[in-house]
Each structure stands twice: as structure tokens, then as C-alpha cells.
Motif scaffolding. Structure first.
Motif, PDB file in Angstrom:
ATOM      1  N   PHE A  18       0.805  -1.227   0.000  1.00 35.88           N
ATOM      2  CA  PHE A  18       0.000   0.000   0.000  1.00 35.88           C
ATOM      3  C   PHE A  18       0.839   1.278   0.000  1.00 35.88           C
ATOM      4  CE2 PHE A  18      -3.230  -3.022   1.578  1.00 35.88           C
ATOM      5  CZ  PHE A  18      -4.204  -2.767   0.626  1.00 35.88           C
ATOM      6  N   LEU A  19       1.959   1.301   0.704  1.00 33.29           N
ATOM      7  CA  LEU A  19       2.762   2.530   0.696  1.00 33.29           C
ATOM      8  C   LEU A  19       3.364   2.800  -0.683  1.00 33.29           C
ATOM      9  CD1 LEU A  19       4.479   2.528   4.207  1.00 33.29           C
ATOM     10  CD2 LEU A  19       2.451   3.767   3.444  1.00 33.29           C
ATOM     11  N   PRO A  20       3.957   1.807  -1.367  1.00 33.15           N
ATOM     12  CA  PRO A  20       4.403   2.073  -2.745  1.00 33.15           C
ATOM     13  C   PRO A  20       3.246   2.440  -3.676  1.00 33.15           C
ATOM     14  CG  PRO A  20       5.500   0.126  -1.874  1.00 33.15           C
ATOM     15  CD  PRO A  20       4.428   0.497  -0.889  1.00 33.15           C
ATOM     16  N   ALA A  21       2.080   1.828  -3.461  1.00 31.16           N
ATOM     17  CA  ALA A  21       0.925   2.168  -4.292  1.00 31.16           C
ATOM     18  C   ALA A  21       0.509   3.616  -4.085  1.00 31.16           C
ATOM     19  CB  ALA A  21      -0.241   1.232  -3.972  1.00 31.16           C
ATOM     20  N   ALA A  22       0.521   4.067  -2.826  1.00 31.56           N
ATOM     21  CA  ALA A  22       0.185   5.466  -2.538  1.00 31.56           C
ATOM     22  C   ALA A  22       1.177   6.405  -3.194  1.00 31.56           C
ATOM     23  CB  ALA A  22       0.145   5.681  -1.023  1.00 31.56           C
ATOM     24  N   GLU A  23       2.455   6.041  -3.156  1.00 30.43           N
ATOM     25  CA  GLU A  23       3.474   6.864  -3.809  1.00 30.43           C
ATOM     26  C   GLU A  23       3.239   6.922  -5.311  1.00 30.43           C
ATOM     27  OE1 GLU A  23       8.358   7.093  -4.284  1.00 30.43           O
ATOM     28  OE2 GLU A  23       7.445   5.574  -2.988  1.00 30.43           O
ATOM     29  N   ALA A  24       2.897   5.770  -5.917  1.00 36.92           N
ATOM     30  CA  ALA A  24       2.629   5.737  -7.357  1.00 36.92           C
ATOM     31  C   ALA A  24       1.438   6.606  -7.727  1.00 36.92           C
ATOM     32  CB  ALA A  24       2.395   4.292  -7.808  1.00 36.92           C
ATOM     33  N   LEU A  25       0.474   6.734  -6.823  1.00 40.57           N
ATOM     34  CA  LEU A  25      -0.702   7.561  -7.070  1.00 40.57           C
ATOM     35  C   LEU A  25      -0.470   9.029  -6.742  1.00 40.57           C
ATOM     36  CD1 LEU A  25      -3.470   5.189  -5.630  1.00 40.57           C
ATOM     37  CD2 LEU A  25      -2.999   5.675  -8.043  1.00 40.57           C
ATOM     38  N   GLY A  26       0.716   9.342  -6.223  1.00 40.88           N
ATOM     39  CA  GLY A  26       1.040  10.727  -5.890  1.00 40.88           C
ATOM     40  C   GLY A  26       0.375  11.235  -4.630  1.00 40.88           C
ATOM     41  N   LEU A  27       0.050  10.333  -3.701  1.00 40.73           N
ATOM     42  CA  LEU A  27      -0.623  10.724  -2.479  1.00 40.73           C
ATOM     43  C   LEU A  27       0.373  11.149  -1.410  1.00 40.73           C
ATOM     44  CD1 LEU A  27      -3.232   7.798  -2.210  1.00 40.73           C
ATOM     45  CD2 LEU A  27      -3.542  10.053  -3.257  1.00 40.73           C
ATOM     46  N   GLU A  28      -0.018  12.123  -0.624  1.00 40.03           N
ATOM     47  CA  GLU A  28       0.728  12.476   0.576  1.00 40.03           C
ATOM     48  C   GLU A  28       0.238  11.572   1.697  1.00 40.03           C
ATOM     49  OE1 GLU A  28       1.324  16.211   3.692  1.00 40.03           O
ATOM     50  OE2 GLU A  28       0.297  16.510   1.767  1.00 40.03           O
ATOM     51  N   VAL A  29       1.138  10.762   2.278  1.00 40.87           N
ATOM     52  CA  VAL A  29       0.742   9.720   3.222  1.00 40.87           C
ATOM     53  C   VAL A  29       1.149  10.088   4.643  1.00 40.87           C
ATOM     54  CG1 VAL A  29       0.981   7.290   3.865  1.00 40.87           C
ATOM     55  CG2 VAL A  29       0.963   7.951   1.443  1.00 40.87           C
TER      56      VAL A  29
END
Length: 379
Positions: A18-29
Motif C-alpha cells: 500500500f505505501l508504494p501504491a500510494a506513492e505511485a498515485l502521488g498521495l501524501e501519506v
């Protein structure tokens, strides 16, 4: 866009999924957790308290999505998402799915299926007359811990579990005999989509250790499982459901209101050929589930289970390789020098080997070749 992800312990699903996926989507986590030293992007928070969770999110900045993959935080995270008016799961469905006794009651009340079940709170007497064999399990347990088949003397089995879980409520239910299957679903605002499912191979009874999962074609039980999920209010987001094909028809074992674990979430994405973790996060951002592609590959996840107590003397490392038309991934869960004490649960896994190829024969051959060349040695 800002994503708040709630977590307890670290998991491969979050760290490598999920963290790499969030990065790929350009999300601030921002990871909200009671163990901030173990997570990236972490802020300390009592994530088991929805009031503390809501307060922390409000103080840090308005969210675009609030999400968790933790078995233990689904209801709390759903309440926080609802407070901020964000897409999310129904907290009541999260509670009913997590509590195995409530799951049985909801399915019975809805007329979906009838499975004999009772709850044993601390201090409750153990009934003397029972329709043996029965299964004893923690009401809200995970990883097959303290789940066992009891063919006689339930009182002795309860006393054994109570030594490890003195304050927990237990569930006793009828033993569901037959092949074990899974159904993997992902729902959005418009409905629930079936991603696929697996055949599960268990170790020797009286324990219920999952040793292998193999991709399975759609079967006639899927409609029953979907009806059961509907009765529980489960639909939005990812869900992993286990069921048994009994002589009386399919019967639910348990509903895990998150994506399948033990590296099978990665396997599911590999077989489908889609960015599964991104799909799940997109749903929580309010997007629709894309069309499910036609499946042309086969996949297996083999749990390398310790068969004895001892010390790990030799072990293969983490690696990805190709054997012919088959891709393999090995993920060690233990290391050389680790001391193994058998628990008869998923905690006995030494590693996980997943493989994707054009057919079961090809996958089986590649898995057998890998295991022969790279054995785990416990002495």
C-alpha cells in the motif's frame, strides 16, 4: 491528495504494497499508529480509539482518504472516514465480520445459512452435551491462533486456551467438513466485484494451518458467499472470505474485511495482472473498480511451514527468479539462527514462495524444483 493510513504492527501488505501504491498515485501519506518507530511517515496515535483517531486527523489536516488494512482497526477507521464524509466501510459491517459469533448470528437472522455456534465469555460454564466434533476459536482471533478441532472433552481444550487468553471470549461451533475455498472481492459505491478465489490446503488436524493456496476458477458457491456478505453489510473495499464446500452446500468460515494476507495479496495482483493495491486505494478515494481482466495465468502461494522445533541452520534468502515460463518470489519470514517453537498456527511459517505461470503443472514443477534446490533446514 492526502491519505491517512492506520496501522499497528508492520506488515508486507502495507510496507511493500500500500505505501508504494500510494506513492505511485502521488498521495501524501501519513501513517497513524501506536508504534511510530516502526513505520515511515508515522505519527503517534491511539488508533484503537476512534475519538483519538478523529482528533489526530483534524489536527494534522483534512483528509482525502482514511484507510486501514489491519484486522483490528477496521471499525475504528470506518468511523473516522464516516466522520469526515469520506468513502469507507460500514463500521457495523466491520464489527460483525470481525466478531465470529456476530457473523454467525447475522447470517442466521438473514436466513442465509445456519451453523451451530455458541459463545463462551470468561467465567461461563462449558456445556456438557455437545454435537462433537466442534471447532474452538477465539471470537476475534487471527492467524489460526488457538483454533482447534475438538472431538471430545471441550472443557480441557477451553482450559488450555484460557491459559494463553485468560480474558478473551471464545466461540464453539460445528465442524464444517469439506474443501476450503476463498473468495476475494473489491467493492465501490456501485457494488461488489469478484476478483477471484483460491483453493486452500490445510495441514493436519486438529489444527488449521494454511499450507498452500492455489488459484481456483469461479464456482457455484460464489453467489452464496456474496449473499452472505450482503447480509453482513460487507461490500465496499477489499474483503477476503473463507468458506467450506460442505455436503449441505457452501458455509462461511470467516470474513476478513481486508485484502487477503500472507503474501497472497501480491499473488492475487500477479494473477490478475493489475496494480491491486492501487485499485484498493482508488476505491477509498471515491473511484470505481476497473473492469476485471480475463485471466490467462495460474498462481500458487506455498507456505514453508516448520515441521519441528529447533534452530534455523540454513535458509534461502529473498529473491525473484524465472524458471521457464514461471515467475517465482521467495519471501523469508525467519533467518538463520532463529529459534523455532511450534505453535501450530501461521506463526510457524518459515517463508512464503509464490509462483505464477501458464498452468498448474508448470507452477508445480517450478515450486518443487525451487524447494529441492533451496531447502530450509531446522535442527
Amino acid at each position: 491528495m492526502r491519505l491517512y493510513l492506520t496501522a499497528l504492527k508492520t506488515t508486507d501488505s502495507v510496507t511493500d504494497g500500500f505505501l508504494p501504491a500510494a506513492e505511485a498515485l502521488g498521495l501524501e501519506v501519513t501513517v497513524l499508529t501506536d508504534r511510530p518507530e516502526r513505520h515511515p511517515y508515522a505519527v503517534a496515535c491511539d488508533v484503537r480509539d476512534p475519538r483519538a483517531l478523529i482528533d489526530a486527523v483534524e489536527s494534522l489536516g483534512r483528509p482525502d482518504a482514511i484507510f486501514t488494512n489491519s484486522d483490528h482497526l477496521q471499525a475504528e477507521t470506518a468511523l473516522a472516514a464516516a466522520y469526515f464524509g469520506l468513502p469507507g466501510k460500514d463500521w457495523r459491517a466491520c464489527v460483525a465480520a470481525k466478531n465470529k459469533f456476530l457473523t454467525r448470528r447475522r447470517l442466521l437472522e438473514a436466513g442465509v445459512e445456519q451453523v451451530w455456534s455458541i459463545r463462551l465469555a470468561p467465567g461461563d460454564p462449558v456445556p456438557e452435551r455437545l454435537p462433537y466434533p466442534v471447532v474452538l476459536k477465539p471470537r476475534e482471533g487471527v492467524a489460526s491462533e488457538d483454533v482447534m478441532l475438538v472431538e471430545r472433552d471441550l472443557a480441557a481444550a477451553v482450559a488450555l486456551v484460557r491459559k494463553r487468553r485468560p480474558g478473551e471470549t471464545l466461540v464453539v461451533e460445528e465442524f464444517l467438513e469439506g474443501p476450503l475455498r476463498t473468495l476475494e472481492t473489491l467493492g465501490d459505491a456501485s457494488g461488489t466485484r469478484v476478483l477471484g478465489g483460491f483453493e486452500t490446503t490445510l495441514g493436519a488436524l486438529p489444527y488449521f494451518v494454511e499450507e498452500r493456496l492455489d488459484w481456483a476458477p469461479r464456482d457455484g458457491a460464489h453467489e452464496h458467499v456474496l449473499a452472505a456478505l450482503g447480509a453482513l453489510g460487507v461490500g465496499f473495499g477489499a474483503c477476503h472470505t473463507e468458506y467450506v464446500l460442505t455436503p449441505r452446500g457452501p458455509r462461511i468460515v470467516e470474513v476478513n474485511y481486508r485484502v487477503i494476507g500472507d503474501n497472497c495479496d501480491f499473488l492475487l495482483g500477479d494473477v490478475l495482472g493489475v496494480p491491486l493495491f492501487e485499485w484498493i486505494l482508488r476505491v477509498h478515494l471515491g473511484e470505481a473498480v476497473p473492469d476485471i481482466p480475463e485471466i490467462s495465468s495460474y498462481g500458487s502461494a506455498v507456505s514453508l511451514v516448520a515441521d519441528r522445533a529447533g534452530t534455523v541452520k540454513d535458509a534461502p534468502g529473498a529473491e525473484t527468479l524465472v524458471e521457464g515460463d514461471v515467475r517465482l518470489w521467495h519471501r523469508p519470514l525467519r533467518a538463520v539462527g532463529d529459534v523455532i517453537s511450534l505453535t501450530h498456527t501461521n506463526r510457524d511459517y518459515l517463508g512464503v514462495l509464490r509462483a505464477v505461470g501458464p498452468s498448474r503443472d508448470a507452477v508445480d514443477a517450478a515450486v518443487a524444483s525451487y524447494r529441492a534446490a533451496r531447502p530450509w533446514v531446522v535442527e
